[in-house]
Design a protein around this motif. Sequence first.
Motif, short mmCIF file in Angstrom:
data_model
loop_
_atom_site.label_atom_id
_atom_site.label_comp_id
_atom_site.label_asym_id
_atom_site.label_seq_id
_atom_site.Cartn_x
_atom_site.Cartn_y
_atom_site.Cartn_z
N GLN A 139 0.82 -1.21 0.00
CA GLN A 139 0.00 0.00 0.00
C GLN A 139 0.86 1.26 0.00
OE1 GLN A 139 -2.24 -0.84 3.55
NE2 GLN A 139 -3.90 -1.88 2.44
N THR A 140 1.81 1.33 0.92
CA THR A 140 2.62 2.54 1.02
C THR A 140 3.55 2.71 -0.18
OG1 THR A 140 4.26 1.38 2.41
CG2 THR A 140 2.51 2.60 3.55
N THR A 141 4.01 1.60 -0.73
CA THR A 141 4.86 1.67 -1.92
C THR A 141 4.06 2.19 -3.12
OG1 THR A 141 6.35 -0.06 -1.15
CG2 THR A 141 6.23 0.31 -3.53
N ALA A 142 2.86 1.69 -3.31
CA ALA A 142 2.01 2.19 -4.39
C ALA A 142 1.75 3.68 -4.24
CB ALA A 142 0.69 1.42 -4.42
N ASN A 143 1.52 4.12 -3.02
CA ASN A 143 1.29 5.54 -2.76
C ASN A 143 2.53 6.37 -3.06
OD1 ASN A 143 -1.27 4.82 -1.88
ND2 ASN A 143 -0.74 4.88 0.29
N ALA A 144 3.70 5.85 -2.68
CA ALA A 144 4.95 6.58 -2.92
C ALA A 144 5.18 6.77 -4.42
CB ALA A 144 6.12 5.84 -2.29
N PHE A 145 4.96 5.74 -5.20
CA PHE A 145 5.17 5.87 -6.64
C PHE A 145 4.12 6.78 -7.28
CE2 PHE A 145 7.60 1.75 -6.34
CZ PHE A 145 8.82 2.32 -6.66
N ARG A 146 2.90 6.80 -6.70
CA ARG A 146 1.87 7.70 -7.23
C ARG A 146 2.21 9.16 -6.93
NH1 ARG A 146 -2.07 6.94 -3.91
NH2 ARG A 146 -2.39 4.82 -4.65
N LEU A 147 2.74 9.41 -5.73
CA LEU A 147 3.07 10.77 -5.34
C LEU A 147 4.36 11.25 -6.00
CD1 LEU A 147 2.50 13.27 -3.57
CD2 LEU A 147 3.81 12.14 -1.74
N PHE A 148 5.40 10.45 -5.90
CA PHE A 148 6.70 10.81 -6.46
C PHE A 148 6.80 10.22 -7.87
CE2 PHE A 148 7.31 10.39 -1.80
CZ PHE A 148 7.62 11.73 -1.50
N ARG A 149 6.06 10.81 -8.78
CA ARG A 149 5.86 10.21 -10.09
C ARG A 149 7.15 10.10 -10.92
NH1 ARG A 149 1.33 13.44 -9.59
NH2 ARG A 149 2.33 15.14 -10.78
N ARG A 150 8.12 10.94 -10.62
CA ARG A 150 9.37 10.88 -11.38
C ARG A 150 10.23 9.69 -10.95
NH1 ARG A 150 13.01 16.25 -11.78
NH2 ARG A 150 11.24 17.05 -12.99
N MET A 151 9.93 9.08 -9.84
CA MET A 151 10.72 7.96 -9.34
C MET A 151 10.28 6.68 -10.04
SD MET A 151 11.34 6.95 -5.34
CE MET A 151 9.61 6.52 -5.01
N PRO A 152 11.18 5.99 -10.73
CA PRO A 152 10.78 4.81 -11.49
C PRO A 152 10.45 3.63 -10.59
CG PRO A 152 13.15 5.09 -11.59
CD PRO A 152 12.60 6.31 -10.89
N PRO A 153 9.58 2.74 -11.04
CA PRO A 153 9.21 1.57 -10.24
C PRO A 153 10.39 0.62 -10.06
CG PRO A 153 8.29 1.42 -12.45
CD PRO A 153 8.86 2.80 -12.31
N PHE A 154 10.24 -0.29 -9.13
CA PHE A 154 11.35 -1.15 -8.74
C PHE A 154 11.98 -1.89 -9.92
CE2 PHE A 154 9.05 -1.56 -4.47
CZ PHE A 154 9.81 -0.55 -3.90
#
Length: 265
Positions: free
Chosen positions: A244-259
């Motif tokens: 949950q928190t990881t999905a939220n982090a990637f949604r908020l910090f959109r410039r950060m690429p997924p794992f």
Amino acid sequence: MIVDSHCHLDFPDFADDRDDVVARARAAGVGRMITICTRIRRFAQVRVVAETYPDVFCSAGTHPHNAGEETDATLADYLEAARHPKVVAIGEAGLDYHYDFAPRDAQLAGFRLQIEAARRTGLPLVIHSREAEADTEAILRQEMARGRFEAILHCFSSSAELARAGLELGLYVSFSGIVTFRRSDELRAIAASIPVDRLLVETDAPYLAPMPHRGHRNEPAYVVDTARILAEVRGVDYDTLARQTTANAFRLFRRMPPFESVSAS
């Protein structure tokens, strides 16, 4: 995998063993770390840390403690720093009336300037607020009315009223090791009430080490310990909370690429 949404890997506390600290975080399952800038004039030091490690990203900003040192910082300074591909946020900006290390007018001006930087860049604003709830809420409401921007109330330890106001304005709320402390029952109750899509977790390392590490230097690997307590508080298992928190982090910090798009080499 989980994200430490707020740490300070550029601080001298990590100068002697930063490689080991990052390696321990990876071994603990921390897939992303965001090292937060506290002085825009020292952004280059933060940038170098982010450039050194593929799984570390950063912000560009001026902490309220340092606002008095950087009254000459301009919007252009923040916008130029934010062009770097590793910059995923603006801040940490905000108000701290507990220590008052900087004049309040400098803090207020710096807060508003970095809000404008967040608005211009589309990057989320990382907000620090301590014993300044009324002014924090007032500024956020005023500035949202002028033009929306994304933001996160980091290291949340304020009242339920500020949490509700932040959520009403569309903000995210992040919890640090404070939520694990023995006397944090009220904070844990707030953490349990945050909507699942607005919740993040952080260390604020080197500060605020969670139980059972309290009293020692904090580091990104310990975000796992905070997340375990947060999961218990919310009645879910650790893996669910991490997702949950990881999905939220990637949604908020959109410039950060997924794992899967970055290898931690």
